[in-house]
Design an enzyme around this catalytic site. Structure first.
Site, mmCIF file in Angstrom:
data_model
loop_
_atom_site.group_PDB
_atom_site.id
_atom_site.type_symbol
_atom_site.label_atom_id
_atom_site.label_comp_id
_atom_site.label_asym_id
_atom_site.label_seq_id
_atom_site.Cartn_x
_atom_site.Cartn_y
_atom_site.Cartn_z
ATOM 1 N N LYS A 99 3.648 -10.012 10.423
ATOM 2 C CA LYS A 99 4.610 -9.192 11.188
ATOM 3 C C LYS A 99 3.914 -7.958 11.739
ATOM 4 C CE LYS A 99 4.878 -5.795 7.899
ATOM 5 N NZ LYS A 99 4.416 -4.402 8.046
ATOM 6 N N ASP A 123 8.693 -5.437 2.010
ATOM 7 C CA ASP A 123 8.639 -6.168 3.276
ATOM 8 C C ASP A 123 9.188 -7.587 3.165
ATOM 9 O OD1 ASP A 123 7.593 -4.334 5.079
ATOM 10 O OD2 ASP A 123 5.532 -4.723 4.426
HETATM 11 O O1 C5P Z 1 7.495 -2.284 -2.334
HETATM 12 P P1 C5P Z 1 6.014 -2.319 -2.128
HETATM 13 O O2 C5P Z 1 5.288 -2.806 -3.342
HETATM 14 O O3 C5P Z 1 5.630 -3.051 -0.889
HETATM 15 O O4 C5P Z 1 5.545 -0.811 -1.907
HETATM 16 C C1 C5P Z 1 4.223 -0.366 -2.153
HETATM 17 C C2 C5P Z 1 4.197 1.167 -2.264
HETATM 18 O O5 C5P Z 1 4.489 1.754 -0.979
HETATM 19 C C3 C5P Z 1 5.233 1.741 -3.191
HETATM 20 O O6 C5P Z 1 4.738 1.804 -4.500
HETATM 21 C C4 C5P Z 1 5.481 3.141 -2.603
HETATM 22 O O7 C5P Z 1 4.479 4.028 -3.022
HETATM 23 C C5 C5P Z 1 5.293 2.928 -1.128
HETATM 24 N N1 C5P Z 1 6.571 2.726 -0.416
HETATM 25 C C6 C5P Z 1 7.404 3.816 -0.193
HETATM 26 N N2 C5P Z 1 8.598 3.628 0.476
HETATM 27 C C7 C5P Z 1 8.942 2.404 0.938
HETATM 28 C C8 C5P Z 1 8.092 1.293 0.738
HETATM 29 C C9 C5P Z 1 6.915 1.489 0.069
HETATM 30 O O8 C5P Z 1 7.105 4.942 -0.607
HETATM 31 N N3 C5P Z 1 10.092 2.260 1.574
#
Ligand code: C5P
Length: 281
Positions: free
Chosen positions: A8, A122
């Site tokens: 994406k 995502d």
């Molecule tokens: O959810 P995911 O593992 O993809 O997110 C990775 C990191 O990105 C999280 O630990 C956080 O630090 C940051 N993040 C964030 N806000 C979001 C998505 C991700 O701060 N909406």
């Protein structure tokens, strides 16, 4: 079962205040593009994959769906890791969809997206497929209905560095607070309107990513890739997700191919891609 998992790009990515759970509130327009990983998914006595990742999102997805039924996943990786193209999340989304079909679970896309929220931010948008408005930390997803035959041509460029999503978010200072005025003229609102009107110039001018500056502070190579793509003639250039990959919008497939080979010649890894294939979910 063999399935394709599409990468994406984020045509917009607005980052607002950090929440109590440490995640940031987002608004983003997410679009799948024609660069994919190929996955082979089979039932197995335990959970295993050949990705070599410690935090394998494919296996996390399978466990979240049903911790009692093992799977074996083989991934032919084409989407670069740490590139902001949602590679790991696309793989996880493909596993959820495939297991739903293989096991005859009969879960709707919306139900699978809800399950996907427990795997990664995502995942819900990629489970849904197509153009999506993503909100919250990523768990609120709304399909964006596009005109028939809608297709954007893009050039993806990997500056050949891996970006850390957590580090880039940590670099975001002064998370913005949303006001009614901001919401009305936000890049995301303008992007959705431009997409629905198939207005190329409007799409170009609504491109924006609040993580681009913080990412460039950490990884200056990203600025080099953006400048190169602009100099090569892309109409609009932006970073995807938390980087490191950037993309350029161009008017047709020939231009995408030409710009992409120029970027390859400059030492970048680059792909000509498009959005909107019928089977691209
Ligand atoms: O959810 P995911 O593992 O993809 O997110 C990775 C990191 O990105 C999280 O630990 C956080 O630090 C940051 N993040 C964030 N806000 C979001 C998505 C991700 O701060 N909406």
């Amino acid at each position: 079962m063999t399935v394709e998992a599409f990468a994406k790009v984020n045509l917009t990515l607005e980052v607002f205040a950090e929440r109590d759970d440490g995640y940031h509130e987002l608004k983003s327009v997410v679009m799948p593009v024609s660069l994919s990983d190929a996955l082979e998914i089979g039932e197995a006595p335990s959970f295993s994959s050949d990705t070599g990742y410690d935090d394998d999102l494919c296996l996390k997805a399978a466990r979240v769906l049903d911790p009692t039924r093992g799977v074996r996943v083989k991934v032919k990786k084409r989407i670069p890791a740490g590139g902001g193209l949602g590679g790991g999340s696309a793989d996880a989304a493909a596993v959820l969809r495939a297991l739903n079909e293989m096991r005859g679970l009969g879960l709707s896309r919306a139900q699978l997206a809800e399950i996907g929220a427990g795997v990664g931010s995502d995942v819900p948008s990629l489970v849904l497929g197509g153009a999506v408005l993503m909100e919250g930390r990523g768990e609120r997803v709304t399909p964006i209905v596009l005109p028939d035959g809608f297709c954007l041509h893009l050039v993806l460029v990997n500056p050949r560095i891996e970006s850390s999503t957590a580090a880039v978010y940590a670099e975001v200072r002064d998370g913005r607070r949303l006001t009614a005025e901001d919401a009305a003229c936000s890049p995301t609102r303008r992007m959705i309107a431009a997409l629905q009107a198939n207005d190329f110039d409007g799409i170009v001018s609504a491109l924006s990513n609040d993580l681009q500056r913080p990412a460039i502070r950490l990884y200056p190579e990203i600025a080099g890739a953006i400048d190169s793509l602009r100099a090569a003639g892309a109409a609009g250039v932006s970073m995807s997700g938390s980087g490191s990959c950037v993309f350029g919008l161009v008017r047709d497939a020939d231009e995408a191919t030409e710009l992409s080979s120029r970027m390859n010649a400059r030492g970048y890894q680059s792909w000509p891609v498009r959005t909107g294939a019928e089977n691209m979910v």
